[in-house]
Design a protein around this motif. Structure first.
Motif, short mmCIF file in Angstrom:
data_model
loop_
_atom_site.label_atom_id
_atom_site.label_comp_id
_atom_site.label_asym_id
_atom_site.label_seq_id
_atom_site.Cartn_x
_atom_site.Cartn_y
_atom_site.Cartn_z
N ASP A 276 0.85 -1.20 0.00
CA ASP A 276 0.00 0.00 0.00
C ASP A 276 0.88 1.25 0.00
O ASP A 276 1.26 1.77 1.05
CB ASP A 276 -0.89 -0.03 1.24
N LEU A 277 1.21 1.76 -1.18
CA LEU A 277 2.11 2.91 -1.27
C LEU A 277 1.57 4.14 -0.56
O LEU A 277 2.34 4.84 0.12
CB LEU A 277 2.41 3.23 -2.74
N PRO A 278 0.27 4.48 -0.66
CA PRO A 278 -0.21 5.64 0.10
C PRO A 278 0.06 5.52 1.60
O PRO A 278 0.38 6.52 2.26
CB PRO A 278 -1.70 5.67 -0.22
N ALA A 279 -0.04 4.31 2.14
CA ALA A 279 0.24 4.12 3.57
C ALA A 279 1.73 4.21 3.85
O ALA A 279 2.16 4.83 4.83
CB ALA A 279 -0.30 2.77 4.04
N PHE A 280 2.55 3.61 2.98
CA PHE A 280 4.00 3.67 3.15
C PHE A 280 4.51 5.11 3.09
O PHE A 280 5.41 5.50 3.83
CB PHE A 280 4.70 2.85 2.06
N ASN A 281 3.92 5.87 2.16
CA ASN A 281 4.47 7.18 1.84
C ASN A 281 3.75 8.34 2.53
O ASN A 281 4.26 9.46 2.54
CB ASN A 281 4.45 7.40 0.33
N GLY A 282 2.55 8.08 3.04
CA GLY A 282 1.82 9.15 3.72
C GLY A 282 1.22 10.16 2.77
O GLY A 282 0.97 11.30 3.15
N ASP A 283 0.99 9.77 1.51
CA ASP A 283 0.26 10.64 0.59
C ASP A 283 -0.58 9.74 -0.33
O ASP A 283 -0.26 8.57 -0.52
CB ASP A 283 1.21 11.55 -0.19
N PRO A 284 -1.67 10.27 -0.88
CA PRO A 284 -2.61 9.42 -1.60
C PRO A 284 -2.18 9.03 -3.01
O PRO A 284 -2.83 8.20 -3.65
CB PRO A 284 -3.88 10.28 -1.66
N SER A 285 -1.10 9.60 -3.51
CA SER A 285 -0.70 9.33 -4.89
C SER A 285 -0.04 7.96 -5.01
O SER A 285 0.59 7.47 -4.06
CB SER A 285 0.26 10.41 -5.38
N TRP A 286 -0.19 7.37 -6.15
CA TRP A 286 0.51 6.12 -6.47
C TRP A 286 1.65 6.48 -7.41
O TRP A 286 1.58 6.23 -8.62
CB TRP A 286 -0.44 5.11 -7.08
N THR A 287 2.67 7.12 -6.85
CA THR A 287 3.83 7.50 -7.65
C THR A 287 5.09 6.94 -7.01
O THR A 287 5.15 6.68 -5.81
CB THR A 287 3.97 9.02 -7.78
N LEU A 288 6.11 6.76 -7.83
CA LEU A 288 7.42 6.30 -7.38
C LEU A 288 8.50 7.06 -8.12
O LEU A 288 8.26 7.60 -9.21
CB LEU A 288 7.59 4.80 -7.66
N PRO A 289 9.71 7.08 -7.58
CA PRO A 289 10.84 7.57 -8.36
C PRO A 289 11.50 6.42 -9.11
O PRO A 289 11.55 5.28 -8.62
CB PRO A 289 11.80 8.10 -7.28
N MET A 290 11.96 6.68 -10.31
CA MET A 290 12.85 5.71 -10.93
C MET A 290 14.14 5.68 -10.10
O MET A 290 14.66 6.75 -9.74
CB MET A 290 13.18 6.11 -12.37
N PRO A 291 14.65 4.51 -9.75
CA PRO A 291 15.91 4.49 -9.02
C PRO A 291 16.99 5.23 -9.80
O PRO A 291 17.10 5.09 -11.02
CB PRO A 291 16.23 2.99 -8.93
N ALA A 292 17.77 6.04 -9.08
CA ALA A 292 18.77 6.87 -9.75
C ALA A 292 19.91 7.18 -8.80
O ALA A 292 19.75 7.15 -7.58
CB ALA A 292 18.14 8.18 -10.25
N ARG A 293 21.06 7.48 -9.38
CA ARG A 293 22.24 7.83 -8.61
C ARG A 293 22.89 9.05 -9.25
O ARG A 293 23.04 9.11 -10.47
CB ARG A 293 23.22 6.65 -8.63
#
Length: 225
Positions: A168-185
């Motif tokens: 549950d990304l909204p629960a993990f992240n504390g916001d309602p969006s279902w967004t992620l970052p592409m992994p980057a360095r």
């Protein structure tokens, strides 16, 4: 063993359904589809690259302390890792590899931070679970990731899959969006110019920590042997 070799070994076990990773093959097919579509979208090519200016940021660590890019760069070059969250095994393996490389980064005068959209509770879990000694920063709603060109929205079918897996990304992240970052360095010089950039639309692929050392030598005004 290299970081990528460890990631490949985990992926092989996961996709082969070896315990404790028993998941239906349909789950693997859906993940592969989503990755292929993100690669095909060209999103990674639109992210910030070497030569671009670092977007200034001010984020909080797991204890609520503000950490700014300007303060970090005042100390020396900066290594930044964007990762998806503590729920992602590939991200955890990358964080562990970065921790192992941290003495070399510090020897070259650099600081290291990792940024994810997860809330502080889960950032604290990242620190504990991976025995980290560098700052983990929370990026609400992936706003900083968006400034780097890394934020993407999950397709509806992938949201449905995540929900079925209790991810549950909204629960993990504390916001309602279902967004992620592409992994980057990224490696950033003290002048704020990006010297190294690696963006991975395929979350199972990550650069080796050693790949950044040449850029850190440049940032430190040194030359490699």
């Amino acid at each position: 063993m290299t970081l990528q070799a460890k990631l490949d070994a985990f992926k092989a076990d996961f996709e082969a359904g070896k315990p404790p990773y028993k998941v239906p093959y349909s789950v693997i097919e859906t993940m592969r589809r989503a990755t292929a579509e993100l690669i095909a979208s060209g999103a990674a090519e639109r992210a910030l690259k070497a030569g671009d200016k670092l977007p200034a940021f001010n984020l909080s660590d797991p204890e609520g302390k503000a950490v700014s890019s300007s303060d970090l760069l005042a100390r020396g070059p900066l290594v930044i890792s964007f990762y998806r969250g503590v729920w992602c095994p590939y991200c955890n393996m990358e964080l562990q590899a970065l921790e192992e490389a941290l003495p070399k980064f510090r020897e070259l005068g650099a600081s290291l931070v990792a940024i994810s959209p997860q809330n502080p509770v889960n950032s604290r879990k990242s620190v504990r679970q991976n025995n980290l000694t560098f700052p983990i920063l929370s990026d609400p709603n992936n706003e900083v990731a968006a400034a780097f060109g890394l934020r993407f929205e999950l397709q509806d079918y992938l949201v449905d899959l995540y929900k079925s897996l209790k991810n549950d990304l909204p629960a993990f992240n504390g916001d309602p969006s279902w967004t992620l970052p592409m992994p980057a360095r990224y490696v950033v010089g003290q002048d704020g110019i990006i010297l190294y950039a690696e963006v991975n639309p395929d979350y199972t692929h990550r650069p080796e920590p050693e790949d950044m050392v040449p850029a850190l030598h440049v940032a430190a005004g040194r030359t490699t042997a």
